[in-house]
Design a protein around this motif. Structure first.
Motif, PDB file in Angstrom:
ATOM      1  N   LEU A   1       0.723  -1.032  -0.269  1.00 11.73           N
ATOM      2  CA  LEU A   1      -0.070   0.155   0.002  1.00 11.73           C
ATOM      3  C   LEU A   1       0.944   1.437  -0.065  1.00 11.73           C
ATOM      4  O   LEU A   1       0.466   2.335  -0.804  1.00 11.73           O
ATOM      5  CB  LEU A   1      -0.898   0.060   1.111  1.00 11.73           C
ATOM      6  CG  LEU A   1      -1.807   1.265   1.383  1.00 11.73           C
ATOM      7  CD1 LEU A   1      -2.856   1.299   0.213  1.00 11.73           C
ATOM      8  CD2 LEU A   1      -2.573   1.073   2.627  1.00 11.73           C
TER       9      LEU A   1
ATOM     10  N   CYS B   1       0.856   4.404  -2.725  1.00 18.81           N
ATOM     11  CA  CYS B   1       0.625   5.737  -2.252  1.00 18.81           C
ATOM     12  C   CYS B   1       1.942   6.693  -2.797  1.00 18.81           C
ATOM     13  O   CYS B   1       1.724   7.694  -3.302  1.00 18.81           O
ATOM     14  CB  CYS B   1       0.257   5.783  -0.669  1.00 18.81           C
ATOM     15  SG  CYS B   1      -1.054   5.247  -0.210  1.00 18.81           S
TER      16      CYS B   1
ATOM     17  N   SER C   1      -6.022   2.071   7.780  1.00 19.30           N
ATOM     18  CA  SER C   1      -6.907   2.648   6.821  1.00 19.30           C
ATOM     19  C   SER C   1      -7.399   4.022   6.992  1.00 19.30           C
ATOM     20  O   SER C   1      -7.343   4.623   6.005  1.00 19.30           O
ATOM     21  CB  SER C   1      -8.423   1.632   7.282  1.00 19.30           C
ATOM     22  OG  SER C   1      -8.013   0.306   7.000  1.00 19.30           O
TER      23      SER C   1
ATOM     24  N   SER D   1      -5.083   6.258   7.942  1.00 21.88           N
ATOM     25  CA  SER D   1      -4.122   7.355   7.421  1.00 21.88           C
ATOM     26  C   SER D   1      -4.004   7.259   5.812  1.00 21.88           C
ATOM     27  O   SER D   1      -3.958   8.435   5.391  1.00 21.88           O
ATOM     28  CB  SER D   1      -2.761   6.683   7.771  1.00 21.88           C
ATOM     29  OG  SER D   1      -2.577   5.430   7.493  1.00 21.88           O
ATOM     30  N   MET D   2      -4.691   6.081   5.298  1.00 21.85           N
ATOM     31  CA  MET D   2      -4.661   6.059   4.009  1.00 21.85           C
ATOM     32  C   MET D   2      -5.807   7.058   3.316  1.00 21.85           C
ATOM     33  O   MET D   2      -5.863   7.734   2.413  1.00 21.85           O
ATOM     34  CB  MET D   2      -5.058   4.546   3.414  1.00 21.85           C
ATOM     35  CG  MET D   2      -5.231   4.461   1.917  1.00 21.85           C
ATOM     36  SD  MET D   2      -5.607   2.847   1.313  1.00 21.85           S
ATOM     37  CE  MET D   2      -7.416   2.895   1.942  1.00 21.85           C
TER      38      MET D   2
ATOM     39  N   SER E   1       0.150  11.738   6.884  1.00 18.98           N
ATOM     40  CA  SER E   1      -0.756  10.582   6.753  1.00 18.98           C
ATOM     41  C   SER E   1       0.327   9.529   6.260  1.00 18.98           C
ATOM     42  O   SER E   1       0.260   8.327   6.967  1.00 18.98           O
ATOM     43  CB  SER E   1      -1.694  10.855   5.578  1.00 18.98           C
ATOM     44  OG  SER E   1      -2.434  11.857   6.030  1.00 18.98           O
ATOM     45  N   PHE E   2       1.173   9.782   5.473  1.00 16.10           N
ATOM     46  CA  PHE E   2       2.252   8.553   4.781  1.00 16.10           C
ATOM     47  C   PHE E   2       3.193   8.155   6.081  1.00 16.10           C
ATOM     48  O   PHE E   2       3.379   6.904   6.139  1.00 16.10           O
ATOM     49  CB  PHE E   2       2.976   8.917   3.951  1.00 16.10           C
ATOM     50  CG  PHE E   2       3.627   8.005   2.936  1.00 16.10           C
ATOM     51  CD1 PHE E   2       3.082   7.219   2.149  1.00 16.10           C
ATOM     52  CD2 PHE E   2       5.054   7.888   3.148  1.00 16.10           C
ATOM     53  CE1 PHE E   2       3.769   6.158   1.748  1.00 16.10           C
ATOM     54  CE2 PHE E   2       5.875   6.914   2.378  1.00 16.10           C
ATOM     55  CZ  PHE E   2       5.001   6.008   1.752  1.00 16.10           C
TER      56      PHE E   2
ATOM     57  N   MET F   1       0.902   5.643   8.396  1.00 16.28           N
ATOM     58  CA  MET F   1       0.486   4.782   7.784  1.00 16.28           C
ATOM     59  C   MET F   1       1.669   3.723   7.826  1.00 16.28           C
ATOM     60  O   MET F   1       1.466   2.515   7.960  1.00 16.28           O
ATOM     61  CB  MET F   1       0.262   5.088   6.195  1.00 16.28           C
ATOM     62  CG  MET F   1      -0.091   3.699   5.272  1.00 16.28           C
ATOM     63  SD  MET F   1      -0.080   4.086   3.717  1.00 16.28           S
ATOM     64  CE  MET F   1      -1.336   5.287   3.566  1.00 16.28           C
TER      65      MET F   1
END
Length: 325
Positions: free
Chosen positions: A146, A150, A212, A214-215, A274-275, A278
Motif C-alpha cells: 500500500l 501511495c 486505513s 491514514s490512507m 498521513s504517509f 501509515m
C-alpha cells in the motif's frame, strides 16, 4: 563594450512625438559598461531590453540575465515597462549572469521521476540492497504494498501536474540548483524506501485501523492538493498579466483558501503526515518535518507578498496552518 540601436517604434501618432530612452547596462560587480542601447521605446519591457542585450552578447540568453536598478537590488520582472521604472530618459541598469539555466518543466520531471525509479529499486528488493537471499522477494505485509502505491501515486500526480496543470511564472531554474534538489528528493526516497521495504520491517502498532485511517487522509489531502493546483492554474488561464490573489471556488477542497494563503502546502504536509502514520517509519517522519519547515518558509514569503501587493487581501488568512501559522 557593445552598442545597439533600438528597434523602430511600433506606432507613431501624427499629433505627438515619442521621447526615446537611452539605456546604459553596467556589470553588477565591476560597474564596467557592457552595452549602450540608443533610442529605446518607453513602452519596451525588461524582456525587450534583455533581447536587445542578447544580440550584443549571444552567450547571455535572456533566461541567464538578471537586470536590476541597483547592483544589490532585486531582479526586474520581464513584464515591467521601462517608462514605469524610477529612471530618467537616460537609464542605468545593472546586469548579472545567473549561469546556465534549465526549464522548470524539465526540472520537475527530473525531480519527480527520480523518486519513482529509486523507490521501485527497493520495493523489488534488488540484490545489492538486501543481499542475494532476499533478492526479488516480496514482503508479507500489505502495508508495504500500500505504501508503494501511495508513494507512486503521489509522484505520478506531480508529473501529471507538471505536464498538464502548472503554469510557471519563471521559465527557468539555475542548473546547479537542480543537482541540490535531486539529491534531496532522490536521497530521501532511497532512505525511506530502504526501511519500509526492509525484510525486518514491522507493520504499524495499531494495525489495519491505523493504516486505513491514514490512507483515507492521504487520499483526501492528495485530492485537495490537486484541486488547489487547478485553482491556481486557472488564475492565469486567460493569459492576463494582471496579478490576482487566489480565492475559493465551488470545489469544497478549495475552501481552505478562506483560512490560509497556500493550502497546496497545507495539503502536501497532510499527505506526508498521513504517509508517516501509515508506515510508522522514522525516515518518513524526518522527511515530513524538513518538508514542513521548507514549505512554511515558502508559504510565509508568498503570504507577505500577497499582503503587500493587495490592499483588500483577507486578513483572516494565515500562511499554511489555519489560525496558527
Amino acid at each position: 563594450m557593445a552598442s545597439w540601436r533600438g528597434l523602430p517604434h511600433r506606432a507613431i501618432m501624427s499629433s505627438s512625438r515619442i521621447s526615446f530612452f537611452e539605456v546604459e547596462i553596467l556589470d553588477c560587480k565591476t560597474k564596467q559598461q557592457l552595452c549602450f542601447l540608443d533610442k529605446v521605446e518607453p513602452n519596451h519591457t525588461v524582456n525587450d531590453i534583455k533581447l536587445m542585450f542578447h544580440k550584443c552578447y549571444p552567450q547571455w540568453y535572456p533566461a541567464r540575465q538578471s537586470i536590476r536598478l541597483d547592483p544589490k537590488g532585486r531582479s526586474l520582472k520581464d513584464e515591467e515597462v521601462l517608462r514605469e521604472l524610477p529612471v530618467g530618459t537616460t537609464a542605468t541598469l545593472y546586469f548579472r549572469d545567473l549561469g546556465p539555466q534549465i526549464g522548470w518543466t524539465m526540472v520537475f520531471l527530473t525531480e519527480y521521476a527520480g523518486p519513482l525509479f529509486v523507490y521501485f529499486l527497493f520495493y523489488f528488493r534488488m540484490p545489492f540492497f538486501y543481499g542475494l537471499a532476499k533478492a526479488f522477494t516480496s514482503s508479507p505485509h500489505s502495508v508495504v504494498h500500500l505504501a508503494c502505491c501511495c508513494h507512486s501515486f503521489h509522484y505520478i500526480k506531480r508529473l501529471i501536474e507538471t505536464i498538464f496543470v502548472h503554469r510557471f511564472s519563471h521559465g527557468t531554474m539555475p542548473l546547479k540548483s537542480i543537482v541540490k534538489n535531486c539529491f534531496y528528493y532522490w536521497g530521501f526516497a532511497a532512505w525511506l524506501a530502504y526501511y519500509i521495504n526492509h525484510p525486518l520491517y514491522t507493520p504499524p502498532s495499531y494495525g489495519k485501523k491505523q493504516i486505513s485511517l491514514s490512507m483515507i487522509m492521504f487520499l483526501i489531502c492528495e485530492t485537495g492538493n490537486f484541486s488547489i493546483h487547478i485553482a491556481l492554474s486557472n488564475l492565469k488561464i486567460d493569459g492576463s498579466r494582471s496579478r490576482r490573489y487566489p480565492f475559493p471556488t465551488r470545489n469544497p477542497f478549495t475552501w481552505l483558501f478562506f483560512f490560509v494563503s497556500c493550502p497546496n502546502y497545507t495539503y502536501e504536509v497532510g499527505s506526508w503526515i498521513s504517509f508517516t502514520v501509515m508506515t510508522q517509519c522514522v525516515p518518513v517522519g524526518l522527511f515530513t518535518l524538513i518538508g514542513f519547515i521548507q514549505m512554511t518558509i515558502w508559504a510565509k514569503e508568498k503570504h507577505h507578498r500577497y499582503i503587500r501587493e493587495f490592499k483588500d487581501y483577507p486578513r483572516i488568512r494565515m500562511s499554511i496552518i489555519p489560525f496558527l501559522l
